[in-house]
Design a protein around this motif. Sequence first.
Motif, PDB file in Angstrom:
ATOM      1  N   GLY A 577       0.801  -1.229   0.000  1.00 49.72           N
ATOM      2  CA  GLY A 577       0.000   0.000   0.000  1.00 49.72           C
ATOM      3  C   GLY A 577       0.822   1.262   0.000  1.00 49.72           C
ATOM      4  O   GLY A 577       0.333   2.315   0.404  1.00 49.72           O
ATOM      5  N   THR A 599       0.349   6.619   0.063  1.00 42.48           N
ATOM      6  CA  THR A 599      -0.066   5.409   0.781  1.00 42.48           C
ATOM      7  C   THR A 599      -1.566   5.223   0.668  1.00 42.48           C
ATOM      8  O   THR A 599      -2.312   6.204   0.518  1.00 42.48           O
ATOM      9  CB  THR A 599       0.327   5.470   2.265  1.00 42.48           C
ATOM     10  OG1 THR A 599      -0.310   6.603   2.864  1.00 42.48           O
ATOM     11  CG2 THR A 599       1.835   5.584   2.410  1.00 42.48           C
ATOM     12  N   ARG A 601      -4.858   2.818   2.452  1.00 48.48           N
ATOM     13  CA  ARG A 601      -5.322   1.894   3.483  1.00 48.48           C
ATOM     14  C   ARG A 601      -6.755   1.511   3.176  1.00 48.48           C
ATOM     15  O   ARG A 601      -7.556   2.343   2.705  1.00 48.48           O
ATOM     16  CB  ARG A 601      -5.230   2.534   4.874  1.00 48.48           C
ATOM     17  CG  ARG A 601      -3.789   2.732   5.345  1.00 48.48           C
ATOM     18  CD  ARG A 601      -3.129   1.372   5.588  1.00 48.48           C
ATOM     19  NE  ARG A 601      -1.732   1.491   6.005  1.00 48.48           N
ATOM     20  CZ  ARG A 601      -0.709   1.412   5.174  1.00 48.48           C
ATOM     21  NH1 ARG A 601      -0.921   1.241   3.882  1.00 48.48           N
ATOM     22  NH2 ARG A 601       0.530   1.495   5.620  1.00 48.48           N
ATOM     23  N   ALA A 675      -2.682  -2.481  -1.513  1.00 48.54           N
ATOM     24  CA  ALA A 675      -3.328  -2.604  -0.213  1.00 48.54           C
ATOM     25  C   ALA A 675      -4.414  -3.665  -0.248  1.00 48.54           C
ATOM     26  O   ALA A 675      -4.609  -4.407   0.729  1.00 48.54           O
ATOM     27  CB  ALA A 675      -3.903  -1.249   0.205  1.00 48.54           C
TER      28      ALA A 675
END
Length: 813
Positions: A577, A599, A601, A675
Amino acid sequence: MAPKTLPEPLAADQLSLRIDPGSLGFETTDELAPLDDWPGQDRALGAIRMAAGMAHPDFNVFVLGNPGSGRHSAARALLRDAADAKSVPNDWVYVNNFDAPHKPIALELPPGKALALRDAMQSLVDELANDIPAIFESDDYQTKRRNIEQTLSETHEEAMNALVEKARARGVAILRTPMGFGVAALRDGEVLTPDDYDKLPEDEQEEIDAAVAEIQDELEAVLKEVPRQQKEHRRQVEELNAMMAEEGVDAAIAELRRDFDGLEKVQTYLRAVRRDMIENAALFLVREESAQAGAFPVATTKHYQKPQFGRYMVNVMVAHDVANGERAPVVEEDLPTLANLIGRIEHATENGALVTNFTMIRAGALQRANGGYLILDARQVLAEPFAWDALKRCLRTGEISIFSAVERFSLVSTVSLEPDPIPLKTRVVLVGERRLYYLLAALDPEFGTLFKIEADFDDRIERNEATTGTYARLIAGMAARAGTRAVAAAAVARMLMESTRMADDSERLSLDISGIADLLREADHWAAADGAETIAPAHVDRAVAEAEHRAGRLRALSQEAITRDTVLIDTDGGRVGQINALSVVQIGKTRFGRPARVTARVRVGSGKLVDIEREAELGGPLHSKGVMILSGYLATHYAPDLPMSLWASIVFEQSYGGVDGDSASAAELFALLSALSGLEIDQSFAVTGSVNQMGDVQPIGGVNEKIEGFFDICAARGLTGRQGVLIPAANVKHLALRQRVVDAVESGAFRILPIGTIGAGIALLTGAEAGARGAAGTYPEGSVNARVEARLTEYAEARRAFVARANSKEGGA
């Protein structure tokens, strides 16, 4: 979705333009004929030529393009060529309006006649300032003046003498007293005293009273004639003065009238001058004050410079020197204020008040360019108060009327003028940026009516054999005009490579003439430092490197923050991720690439994809659009028969400024897929490119700076041979990388890989097959797409189970 074979890294010769100097056909630019034209600008140059030759009004032209493209120099040169083919326009002057001095008269004169009229009027005043005093001091004038005065004196004396004799015969005396004339009775030649009068018989008193009253009445009648006689005397003197002045003025002005025969307005003015000079001949009789004594002589003031003769001066607004071959004017106004544009009326202080007259009218750029061409910078005109409105009004009405901002707002009450407007026959050329042109076209209803022609300068030109040769001649012309050393063929090839970088396209050459000229002059400086006779490729390289170094402080600080782990960027290892995205920072003329960590999530949710940048009001609309496209991609590529049960967040880590653009949308999607799949992304790579809902990777801008920004970080930490950048395949033609990157790729220490789809990119980043949906409607086992779809299916089932449990609890309650 996934390609059968992964993309191969680009070869070194695909990363930058390479031109064999031998193919250029010359050793140095001294062998080339300099190019004085503007290559690749046929469309714009044709528009300027059309505007210059158009006879009809309102076909003014707006020259638009980027700074440095040669817009000003091209417009200036083309208009000068057009001006050489036009006839010289007429001269213009302002003269006094003797009937209404606050409304000066504008006179149009043939070319070269304005100065002649001015000088002739000055000579006329000087001549009359000598002749008229001589006329009034002549014996002829003095004799005629004495005759008039003598006639008046004799007439008065005869009347008084006759009255005195009559009074004496009646026994009455006319006496002159300090208070005037008086009448008294006489007796034996003596004035009768009151006492003697009282002793006379009543009948004698009555006789004396009657005689005194009669003489008194006649004396009053004689005295009453004196003002009339004096008035007649003045009239005769004025007639004499006028007659004498008329002779002098007519003799002096006759030649001037012959010189301007056929110019009716000038003849009308000269008739008014003649009349005023005759009526005000006394102006020529005013004596000068004695010169100030001193050790040094004081220069004698010319007669026409004296204040009383200002009414006869000629204020030259525009004059053309035909004798020296002057043609139609081409005026370029660098400071287009209201006064500099339409002219101004100056004032002087006199006894604490501001006063002015027609000699204080000053010409502006429109008057000077009348009959020719006027070049203005659009931004400067728009920045000056009232200048844009005044320019439009003059173009709309076809005449130049002079006014000031103070008069418009009535801020000061002072003596002012209303000069005759001057007819306007000028082609106006505005030079500005494209944004200004489109804003004016959209927001100003009059703009399209007054500026009907647009001359749009291109930014780039196609690179081919013909244009390469033309560009070499362009460099030769720059060198000749700048007085630099000749440029070697290899250095020209190097400058062509730099031109493709300026164009952000290896198949195009930049038309930023100013930028190339600056590079040439800087290279000449370093050639001089080396004592070289010609400019070599090393000197061009030095010029480029020095320019980057001068502007490199911010780039160095940005890289330092990463290499010192203040800004966290990984260049090896794997992370789930997390990915390195690339962006371009531009501050002023400084532009450099900078990697940024993105990033993602994920968890079970209701199908919401959170753009943290947008939520924090740091993301621009284009960035938000790119994130929304990711939602469309996920919804159509994975578990299409299940409700989207995902909650995901995406963010640029350690981003404290605004983020805009969609060039990181591919990197964001890769982070999201990582992710969801649980597969690590190789941090040796950085990614740039935008993505559409179909999964195609689309080209972006600033690809060279982005690659170099990540390369410099990897080089600072040590190149491993695994590091590289994924770019859109469509951006390969835009590559014009610095030699340090090319050398690293050639040695195998760095890689640049083109990708056309998200499948190709995710396979490179994770080392796992992306996977394509088979005939059974499923992705291959273990593929990235299979993992993502399985995770989304789990989320959908978990959400359904959660909802079922919640409904069960509510039913039990």
